[in-house]
Design an enzyme around this catalytic site. Structure first.
Site, short mmCIF file in Angstrom:
data_model
loop_
_atom_site.label_atom_id
_atom_site.label_comp_id
_atom_site.label_asym_id
_atom_site.label_seq_id
_atom_site.Cartn_x
_atom_site.Cartn_y
_atom_site.Cartn_z
N ARG A 23 -11.02 -3.40 21.41
CA ARG A 23 -10.05 -4.33 20.83
C ARG A 23 -8.80 -4.30 21.72
NH1 ARG A 23 -8.03 -3.04 14.75
NH2 ARG A 23 -6.94 -1.37 15.82
N PHE A 56 -14.98 -0.41 17.97
CA PHE A 56 -14.29 -1.19 19.00
C PHE A 56 -14.13 -0.35 20.27
CE2 PHE A 56 -11.96 -3.52 15.33
CZ PHE A 56 -13.07 -4.33 15.11
N PHE A 107 10.00 -0.47 2.91
CA PHE A 107 8.63 -0.57 3.43
C PHE A 107 8.26 -2.02 3.74
CE2 PHE A 107 8.77 3.06 0.53
CZ PHE A 107 8.16 4.06 1.26
N TYR A 141 0.83 -1.21 0.00
CA TYR A 141 0.00 0.00 0.00
C TYR A 141 0.87 1.27 0.00
CZ TYR A 141 -2.88 3.64 2.28
OH TYR A 141 -3.49 4.81 2.63
N ILE A 142 1.68 1.43 1.01
CA ILE A 142 2.46 2.68 1.10
C ILE A 142 3.60 2.66 0.08
CG2 ILE A 142 3.77 4.20 2.63
CD1 ILE A 142 2.22 2.90 4.99
N HIS A 177 -8.17 -2.20 8.75
CA HIS A 177 -8.02 -0.77 9.05
C HIS A 177 -9.36 -0.05 8.96
CE1 HIS A 177 -3.88 -1.88 7.74
NE2 HIS A 177 -3.63 -1.27 8.88
N ARG A 185 -7.28 8.81 16.66
CA ARG A 185 -6.04 8.54 15.94
C ARG A 185 -5.71 9.69 15.00
NH1 ARG A 185 -6.04 5.42 19.28
NH2 ARG A 185 -5.85 3.14 19.26
N TYR A 225 5.00 -6.31 16.98
CA TYR A 225 5.13 -5.45 15.80
C TYR A 225 5.96 -4.21 16.16
CZ TYR A 225 4.03 -1.97 12.30
OH TYR A 225 4.14 -0.98 11.36
N1 UDP Z 1 -11.54 0.42 14.69
C1 UDP Z 1 -12.91 0.20 14.91
N2 UDP Z 1 -13.56 -0.69 14.10
C2 UDP Z 1 -12.94 -1.35 13.08
C3 UDP Z 1 -11.56 -1.10 12.85
C4 UDP Z 1 -10.90 -0.21 13.69
O1 UDP Z 1 -13.51 0.77 15.82
O2 UDP Z 1 -13.58 -2.16 12.38
C5 UDP Z 1 -10.84 1.39 15.54
C6 UDP Z 1 -9.65 0.81 16.28
O3 UDP Z 1 -10.05 0.26 17.51
C7 UDP Z 1 -8.75 2.03 16.44
C8 UDP Z 1 -9.06 2.87 15.21
O4 UDP Z 1 -10.30 2.38 14.71
O5 UDP Z 1 -9.11 2.76 17.56
C9 UDP Z 1 -8.01 2.75 14.12
O6 UDP Z 1 -7.79 1.37 13.90
P1 UDP Z 1 -6.89 0.84 12.71
O7 UDP Z 1 -6.92 -0.67 12.78
O8 UDP Z 1 -7.32 1.47 11.44
O9 UDP Z 1 -5.43 1.39 13.02
P2 UDP Z 1 -4.50 1.28 14.33
O10 UDP Z 1 -4.81 2.47 15.15
O11 UDP Z 1 -4.82 -0.01 15.01
O12 UDP Z 1 -3.13 1.30 13.75
#
Ligand code: UDP
Length: 329
Positions: A282, A209, A73, A11-12, A190, A222, A141
């Site tokens: 999550r 989540f 990357f 992707y990136i 994502h 975020r 990670y």
């Molecule tokens: N998130 C959510 N529902 C989803 C996917 C992500 O609520 O189906 C939330 C997740 O808990 C986080 C934010 O969206 O707070 C961004 O999540 P993502 O996986 O995109 O990136 P991360 O922050 O984990 O790198």
């Protein structure tokens, strides 16, 4: 410059390849196509299908294409998967870079831009995050990337002719503004792509989540940086890189959006209403993460041009709408 882009089918990486070519650089992509897509690689670039851990093959490619600079990357990038399969992460993300560095050492390529991550900070106590804050990852990670940061510092110490820049990414989002390439992860986890898939009717619903976080609307916040802005920072970093450089930069827009704000933005931009359910937290998600990006602005003159969520979502929507099956592989 003659640039090797490791992971240039991802992707990136694929967005970086396009921008490097547009900026007049010569590009060879090296990618094992484990999660990348051959169709994402700009036709103007040369392509070698190989594994970064295969030092001899990488070295041969560096020589053949007379590479002087590398953008790296190539990595696995799912936090949850890294907890379940840590050795894969250390093998690909850490040992893979050691292999690349050995190949670079053998051929005399001395310039590296390496993708690091805000996951190296773990759960910082204060926001925004500045580069000097303690780094204490909370998953393999993050550790796999932090180990590389350490390795790079030691590499410069041993060879002052070598130099690197390691941007630490926040949440990278959006797709090429001309619609030519985009984001196609399998599995997709994502937030923005998941919501867009719901808008396309490919998912029955979006789950939030966690709605009990200590944030204004209860959902996680975020810092979403547009992939084209992020790649611009890489090109600036590469073009200004000097021997002995050992630099780390936060790459974010410097402000955060909540999960609910992102969902609202997708509804506005797409005009589609879809089902949203409030789910459990999550594991491992810090409530709030956003960057202080002053350092990269002061030193490279970079700042994100796209800072409105609707603009980020619109660029991604253009790709998802026109490519509902991604690269279709
Ligand atoms: N998130 C959510 N529902 C989803 C996917 C992500 O609520 O189906 C939330 C997740 O808990 C986080 C934010 O969206 O707070 C961004 O999540 P993502 O996986 O995109 O990136 P991360 O922050 O984990 O790198």
């Amino acid at each position: 410059m003659n640039v090797m882009v490791a992971g240039g089918a991802g992707y990136i990486g694929s967005h970086a390849v396009k921008q490097l070519l547009d900026a007049g650089h010569k590009v060879v992509v090296i990618d094992n196509l484990f999660r990348g897509h051959r169709a994402a690689v700009d036709k103007r670039a040369d392509f070698v299908q190989a594994d970064m851990n295969d030092t001899d093959v990488v070295e041969k490619a560096l020589r053949e294409f007379q590479v002087d600079s590398v953008m790296h990357f190539a990595a696995l990038a799912y936090v949850g998967e890294s907890v379940e399969q840590p050795l894969d992460y250390y093998h690909r993300n850490t040992a893979g870079v050691i292999s690349m560095l050995r190949a670079m050492q053998a051929t005399g390529a001395k310039r590296l831009v390496f993708s690091s991550t805000c996951a190296t900070y773990g759960e910082p106590e204060t926001m925004p995050i500045v580069e000097t804050m303690p780094q204490s990852p909370i998953n393999p990670y993050g550790w796999s990337k932090l180990f590389v940061e350490r390795i790079l510092l030691d590499t410069v110490a041993a060879d002052p002719e070598f130099g690197f820049v390691a941007p630490r990414y926040f949440n990278v989002a959006g797709c090429a503004s001309d619609g030519s390439i985009g984001e196609d992860h399998k599995p997709e986890t994502h937030l923005i792509p998941v919501i867009l898939q719901a808008a396309l009717g490919q998912r029955e619903k979006v789950s939030i989540f966690g709605t009990d976080y200590p944030t204004p609307d209860g959902t996680c916040i975020r810092d979403y940086v547009h992939v084209e802005d992020l790649c611009n920072a890489h090109i600036l970093a590469l073009e200004t890189l000097k021997p002995g450089d050992a630099k780390f930069y936060n790459l974010g827009i410097g402000k955060g959006y909540s999960v609910r704000e992102v969902i609202e933005s997708v509804k506005r931009v797409t005009g589609v209403d879809f089902k949203v359910v409030e789910g459990e937290r999550r594991p491992g998600d810090p409530p709030t993460l956003y960057a202080n990006a002053d350092k990269v602005k002061a030193e490279l003159g970079w700042e994100a041009k796209i800072t409105e969520m609707d603009d980020i979502v619109a660029s991604a929507w253009q790709w998802f709408k026109n490519n509902p099956n991604g690269y279709g592989e």
